[in-house]
Write a protein that holds these residues in place. Sequence first.
Motif, mmCIF file in Angstrom:
data_model
loop_
_atom_site.group_PDB
_atom_site.id
_atom_site.type_symbol
_atom_site.label_atom_id
_atom_site.label_comp_id
_atom_site.label_asym_id
_atom_site.label_seq_id
_atom_site.Cartn_x
_atom_site.Cartn_y
_atom_site.Cartn_z
ATOM 1 N N LEU A 138 0.850 -1.356 -0.044
ATOM 2 C CA LEU A 138 -0.119 -0.004 -0.046
ATOM 3 C C LEU A 138 0.800 1.127 -0.057
ATOM 4 N N ASP A 139 1.958 1.349 0.822
ATOM 5 C CA ASP A 139 2.627 2.619 1.012
ATOM 6 C C ASP A 139 3.121 3.059 -0.298
ATOM 7 N N THR A 140 3.720 2.063 -1.156
ATOM 8 C CA THR A 140 4.597 2.238 -2.422
ATOM 9 C C THR A 140 3.399 2.761 -3.353
ATOM 10 N N LEU A 141 2.275 2.070 -3.702
ATOM 11 C CA LEU A 141 1.081 2.408 -4.549
ATOM 12 C C LEU A 141 0.757 3.787 -4.236
ATOM 13 N N ALA A 142 0.523 4.093 -2.560
ATOM 14 C CA ALA A 142 -0.096 5.402 -2.258
ATOM 15 C C ALA A 142 0.790 6.791 -2.909
ATOM 16 N N ALA A 171 -12.692 -7.526 13.514
ATOM 17 C CA ALA A 171 -11.168 -7.221 13.624
ATOM 18 C C ALA A 171 -10.523 -6.800 12.120
ATOM 19 N N VAL A 172 -11.466 -7.477 11.127
ATOM 20 C CA VAL A 172 -11.075 -7.041 9.866
ATOM 21 C C VAL A 172 -11.119 -5.711 9.434
ATOM 22 N N PHE A 173 -12.482 -5.263 9.760
ATOM 23 C CA PHE A 173 -12.529 -3.752 9.802
ATOM 24 C C PHE A 173 -11.595 -2.973 10.532
ATOM 25 N N ALA A 174 -11.433 -3.324 11.774
ATOM 26 C CA ALA A 174 -10.222 -2.500 12.515
ATOM 27 C C ALA A 174 -9.017 -2.606 11.815
ATOM 28 N N ARG A 175 -8.625 -3.604 11.140
ATOM 29 C CA ARG A 175 -7.380 -3.602 10.365
ATOM 30 C C ARG A 175 -7.456 -2.609 9.301
ATOM 31 N N LEU A 176 -8.594 -2.440 8.563
ATOM 32 C CA LEU A 176 -8.787 -1.477 7.453
ATOM 33 C C LEU A 176 -8.631 0.013 8.036
ATOM 34 N N ARG A 177 -9.352 0.129 9.241
ATOM 35 C CA ARG A 177 -9.232 1.456 9.636
ATOM 36 C C ARG A 177 -7.733 1.813 10.091
ATOM 37 N N ALA A 178 -6.875 0.973 10.806
ATOM 38 C CA ALA A 178 -5.576 1.215 10.942
ATOM 39 C C ALA A 178 -5.016 1.538 9.681
ATOM 40 N N LEU A 179 -5.063 0.964 8.592
ATOM 41 C CA LEU A 179 -4.504 1.290 7.406
ATOM 42 C C LEU A 179 -4.727 2.772 7.002
ATOM 43 N N PHE A 180 -6.199 2.900 6.835
ATOM 44 C CA PHE A 180 -6.737 4.167 6.652
ATOM 45 C C PHE A 180 -6.316 5.284 7.588
ATOM 46 N N GLU A 181 -6.202 5.182 8.790
ATOM 47 C CA GLU A 181 -5.386 6.368 9.521
ATOM 48 C C GLU A 181 -4.343 6.694 9.372
ATOM 49 N N GLN A 182 -3.339 5.453 8.836
ATOM 50 C CA GLN A 182 -1.822 5.814 8.498
ATOM 51 C C GLN A 182 -1.878 6.544 7.424
ATOM 52 N N LEU A 183 -2.662 6.263 6.373
ATOM 53 C CA LEU A 183 -2.466 6.799 5.065
ATOM 54 C C LEU A 183 -2.980 8.529 5.243
ATOM 55 N N ALA A 184 -4.010 8.509 6.137
ATOM 56 C CA ALA A 184 -4.570 9.955 6.416
ATOM 57 C C ALA A 184 -3.694 10.723 7.039
ATOM 58 N N ALA A 185 -2.954 10.234 8.087
ATOM 59 C CA ALA A 185 -1.925 10.907 8.648
ATOM 60 C C ALA A 185 -0.926 11.432 7.752
ATOM 61 N N ARG A 186 -0.436 10.720 6.738
ATOM 62 C CA ARG A 186 0.562 11.012 5.637
ATOM 63 C C ARG A 186 0.137 11.901 4.606
ATOM 64 N N TYR A 187 -1.314 11.834 4.174
ATOM 65 C CA TYR A 187 -1.390 12.729 3.055
ATOM 66 C C TYR A 187 -2.749 13.378 3.466
ATOM 67 N N PRO A 188 -2.732 14.639 3.381
ATOM 68 C CA PRO A 188 -3.939 15.493 3.498
ATOM 69 C C PRO A 188 -4.824 15.235 2.811
#
Length: 224
Positions: A138-142, A171-188
């Motif tokens: 995900l990081d590379t593609l983003a 649990a699977v939705f929680a993993r998705l949310r964590a990925l989303f929050e990491q992305l949102a913290a990096r890209y406004p």
Amino acid sequence: MSRLQAVTDRIETAAHSVGRRPEEIVLLAVSKKQPLARIEALINDGQRRFGENYVDEALDKMAHFAAHDLEWHFIGPVQSNKTRALAEAFDWVQSVDRAKIVRRLNAQRPPDLAPLNILIQVNLDGEAQKAGCAPDALDTLAAEVAAAPRLILRGLMAIPAERSEPSEQQAVFARLRALFEQLAARYPSVDTLSAGMSGDLEAAVAAGSTMVRVGTDLFGPRPD
Ligand SMILES: *Cc1c(COP(=O)(O)O)cnc(C)c1O
């Protein structure tokens, strides 16, 4: 009560039950395989955002409803020979999952249109038959999307596999949310988490979804 009202009520109830504001959650009407008359009825009820899975079918519907001010989202698997049509006709592509597609959409987005809104589809389950990039890619593609001038990175889309156990689904939705929050913290520019369909919209809203994609419960079963 109309189907649209019933789904809107479900979103509202789901939001309130976890202390969220219902206005934070956008309803995307998934109109694949639905007849024009049902789509027209929903437009007349005020729905403006539609999601489609098949390019040629979508282009026909766009032409038919060209007089309406609609927003079109592509949510199906992206074939590289269809990227030009996506870049020219859609407002959003939610199912971007590889660098080749990013490069083609960026090159093919017409200069007179606003940048194309992009969601990266993540495959949380490692299911080989399903589209989506692996979480560790995900990081590379983003970074590729964020660097593309004719695209704007808006967030993530996922279609988690159905779980019979509510705790596993959470649990699977929680993993998705964590990925989303990491992305949102990096890209406004990242503000959209597209998750939740007819069967699991409550769980998705509880996990922070900002866009639910509903077909069956809005239109009735898809005719074959
Ligand atoms: C078909 C589809 C939906 C809608 O599913 P329903 O169960 O009919 O609500 C949502 N997202 C994607 C990606 C789809 O292909």
